[in-house]
Design a protein around this motif. Sequence first.
Motif, short mmCIF file in Angstrom:
data_model
loop_
_atom_site.label_atom_id
_atom_site.label_comp_id
_atom_site.label_asym_id
_atom_site.label_seq_id
_atom_site.Cartn_x
_atom_site.Cartn_y
_atom_site.Cartn_z
N LEU A 118 0.83 -1.20 0.00
CA LEU A 118 0.00 0.00 0.00
C LEU A 118 0.87 1.26 0.00
CD1 LEU A 118 -2.24 -2.08 0.66
CD2 LEU A 118 -3.15 -0.44 2.30
N LEU A 119 1.94 1.21 0.74
CA LEU A 119 2.84 2.37 0.79
C LEU A 119 3.46 2.65 -0.56
CD1 LEU A 119 4.17 4.42 2.77
CD2 LEU A 119 6.04 2.78 3.03
N LYS A 120 3.79 1.60 -1.29
CA LYS A 120 4.49 1.74 -2.56
C LYS A 120 3.55 2.07 -3.72
CE LYS A 120 7.69 -0.80 -5.60
NZ LYS A 120 8.48 -2.05 -5.76
N PHE A 121 2.34 1.52 -3.70
CA PHE A 121 1.45 1.61 -4.87
C PHE A 121 0.13 2.29 -4.49
CE2 PHE A 121 4.01 -2.26 -5.63
CZ PHE A 121 4.60 -1.91 -6.84
N PRO A 122 -0.15 3.46 -5.04
CA PRO A 122 -1.41 4.14 -4.72
C PRO A 122 -2.64 3.44 -5.28
CG PRO A 122 -0.19 5.35 -6.39
CD PRO A 122 0.73 4.29 -5.89
N ASN A 123 -2.47 2.52 -6.23
CA ASN A 123 -3.61 1.79 -6.79
C ASN A 123 -3.94 0.51 -6.02
OD1 ASN A 123 -1.10 0.81 -7.90
ND2 ASN A 123 -2.26 -0.40 -9.37
#
Length: 282
Positions: A198-203
């Motif tokens: 979740l931290l790395k990917f906003p999707n």
Amino acid sequence: MTQVIDIHTHPAFFEPICSTPEKLEQRQLAMGLYKAGSSAIRHIHNQMNCAGIDRLVLLPLDLTTQEGLEVVSNEEIKQLVELEPERFIGFASVDPFRGDAVEILERAFNEFGLAGLKLHPARQKFYPGCAEARQLYKVCLKYNKPILFHSGISLEPNTDSRYATPFQFEEIALDYPKLRICLGHFGFPWVRETAALLLKFPNVYADTGLLYFDSAYEFYDQIFKKELNLTWIDRSLRHQVMFGSNNPRFEQIRMVDALRKIGLRESSLELILGQNALEFLG
């Protein structure tokens, strides 16, 4: 207050689509819920009202090539949504290994008006990066529909969790940055790995449909305040976490109450209980 949306509900025992003893037994065996009974719509309303839930996202499951059945079909989801369009939001399911998988999903979106796709790698026995699944992701992108994946361990029969550990989904988030995906059950027990994605990917989103021990409050306290840090959710990840109950395996009212009591800011609660689901659903 934004409407409260349960993003993760299994309607297998809703009475309009589970009205015979044979269907009830089939679903008890398929889901490993051997004492479950069918529930009248008025009972579903009572559950929702007691928990303060406005809408349910209903999830089917197609196991055609692995087990020769659909636990709940897209047609049945359509039937339920037509009964309660103000309360129910329907997702589709398709077995990725079906030869007509793309056509089935296109029909679910075009003809049935379903709002997204549910996939269960641990039960449907596919790795998220396989070619059969990727053809379905492209359909979801075409229609701007999200995907909710089962992730983490599964208590259902005939499941293999190696297909659904959180980092199996990293290549999907990387390869399809415009595809909204939710990792159901917060990837339990790999919750830190889920938080990292979740931290790395906003999707990438995750839902709170995890309650594998007795007390909802104690379990959420352990996961969201000890395994993780509550500030991770309350500050960094608050736009990507959605309320999900995994009902009927877990009780909605206890889970909503526990979320309200673990110490999140009111603004974060509004996001988690409904606003993020609206963004995810598009």
